[in-house]
Design a protein around this motif. Structure first.
Motif, mmCIF file in Angstrom:
data_model
loop_
_atom_site.group_PDB
_atom_site.id
_atom_site.type_symbol
_atom_site.label_atom_id
_atom_site.label_comp_id
_atom_site.label_asym_id
_atom_site.label_seq_id
_atom_site.Cartn_x
_atom_site.Cartn_y
_atom_site.Cartn_z
ATOM 1 N N LEU A 8 -53.467 -15.031 -29.875
ATOM 2 C CA LEU A 8 -53.698 -14.583 -31.253
ATOM 3 C C LEU A 8 -52.834 -13.381 -31.612
ATOM 4 C CD1 LEU A 8 -57.551 -15.037 -31.646
ATOM 5 C CD2 LEU A 8 -55.717 -16.454 -32.576
ATOM 6 N N SER A 9 -52.648 -12.444 -30.678
ATOM 7 C CA SER A 9 -51.792 -11.297 -30.988
ATOM 8 C C SER A 9 -50.343 -11.744 -31.122
ATOM 9 C CB SER A 9 -51.940 -10.201 -29.938
ATOM 10 O OG SER A 9 -51.482 -10.641 -28.683
ATOM 11 N N GLY A 10 -49.895 -12.658 -30.280
ATOM 12 C CA GLY A 10 -48.544 -13.185 -30.415
ATOM 13 C C GLY A 10 -48.356 -13.937 -31.711
ATOM 14 N N LEU A 11 -49.352 -14.714 -32.100
ATOM 15 C CA LEU A 11 -49.308 -15.446 -33.358
ATOM 16 C C LEU A 11 -49.238 -14.478 -34.537
ATOM 17 C CD1 LEU A 11 -49.588 -18.198 -34.838
ATOM 18 C CD2 LEU A 11 -52.042 -17.767 -34.857
ATOM 19 N N PHE A 12 -50.041 -13.440 -34.486
ATOM 20 C CA PHE A 12 -50.054 -12.450 -35.558
ATOM 21 C C PHE A 12 -48.691 -11.791 -35.718
ATOM 22 C CE2 PHE A 12 -50.523 -7.971 -36.782
ATOM 23 C CZ PHE A 12 -50.993 -8.129 -38.072
ATOM 24 N N ALA A 40 -46.177 -12.633 -25.812
ATOM 25 C CA ALA A 40 -47.509 -12.070 -25.579
ATOM 26 C C ALA A 40 -48.174 -12.695 -24.360
ATOM 27 C CB ALA A 40 -48.384 -12.274 -26.810
ATOM 28 N N VAL A 41 -48.085 -14.002 -24.242
ATOM 29 C CA VAL A 41 -48.703 -14.679 -23.091
ATOM 30 C C VAL A 41 -47.976 -14.302 -21.798
ATOM 31 C CG1 VAL A 41 -49.161 -16.940 -22.067
ATOM 32 C CG2 VAL A 41 -49.656 -16.547 -24.466
ATOM 33 N N GLY A 62 -54.532 -5.310 -21.435
ATOM 34 C CA GLY A 62 -54.020 -6.662 -21.615
ATOM 35 C C GLY A 62 -53.578 -6.921 -23.045
ATOM 36 N N LEU A 63 -54.356 -6.445 -23.992
ATOM 37 C CA LEU A 63 -54.011 -6.619 -25.399
ATOM 38 C C LEU A 63 -52.781 -5.788 -25.765
ATOM 39 C CD1 LEU A 63 -54.836 -8.105 -27.932
ATOM 40 C CD2 LEU A 63 -56.292 -6.176 -28.513
ATOM 41 N N THR A 64 -52.701 -4.572 -25.232
ATOM 42 C CA THR A 64 -51.532 -3.731 -25.479
ATOM 43 C C THR A 64 -50.275 -4.375 -24.909
ATOM 44 O OG1 THR A 64 -52.942 -1.771 -25.391
ATOM 45 C CG2 THR A 64 -50.574 -1.427 -25.162
ATOM 46 N N GLY A 69 -45.346 -7.276 -25.521
ATOM 47 C CA GLY A 69 -44.653 -8.482 -25.102
ATOM 48 C C GLY A 69 -44.279 -9.388 -26.256
ATOM 49 N N ALA A 70 -45.030 -9.356 -27.328
ATOM 50 C CA ALA A 70 -44.699 -10.153 -28.507
ATOM 51 C C ALA A 70 -43.597 -9.494 -29.324
ATOM 52 C CB ALA A 70 -45.942 -10.348 -29.373
ATOM 53 N N ILE A 71 -43.613 -8.187 -29.394
ATOM 54 C CA ILE A 71 -42.658 -7.474 -30.235
ATOM 55 C C ILE A 71 -41.247 -7.490 -29.640
ATOM 56 C CG2 ILE A 71 -42.058 -5.182 -31.107
ATOM 57 C CD1 ILE A 71 -45.051 -4.721 -31.537
ATOM 58 N N ILE A 72 -41.113 -7.338 -28.332
ATOM 59 C CA ILE A 72 -39.789 -7.238 -27.709
ATOM 60 C C ILE A 72 -38.923 -8.476 -27.958
ATOM 61 C CG2 ILE A 72 -38.584 -7.082 -25.493
ATOM 62 C CD1 ILE A 72 -40.741 -5.048 -24.679
#
Length: 82
Positions: A8-12, A40-41, A62-64, A69-72
């Motif tokens: 969900l964080s990666g999707l966001f 993110a995953v 983990g969420l951080t 991981g999604a932003i990079i």
């Protein structure tokens, strides 16, 4: 719950990147979303391999890691491949 929060964080962040950057081709929308989820995953999974978090539990670290991981990969994609 941890894996779901990573996805969900990666999707966001993938959707957010898609909304903030102009799209030249229609398939770029899918690429940004998939890069966000994949980053993110991957970050969350890496931390779980290092025993810093569990994929079954949602934790702050983990969420951080999933957010970073999604932003990079999204930043790399936007800066170099667009």
């Amino acid at each position: 719950m941890g894996i779901i929060s990573w996805i969900l964080s990666g999707l966001f962040f993938g959707v957010l990147t898609r909304l903030l950057t102009p799209v030249r081709r229609p398939d770029e929308a899918y690429i940004t979303v998939l890069l966000g989820i994949g980053g993110a995953v991957t970050a969350g999974w890496t931390l779980s391999l290092l025993s810093l978090t569990s994929p079954k539990e949602m934790s702050f670290i983990g969420l951080t890691a999933a957010v970073i991981g999604a932003i990079i990969p999204l930043l790399i994609y936007v800066r170099h491949f667009r």
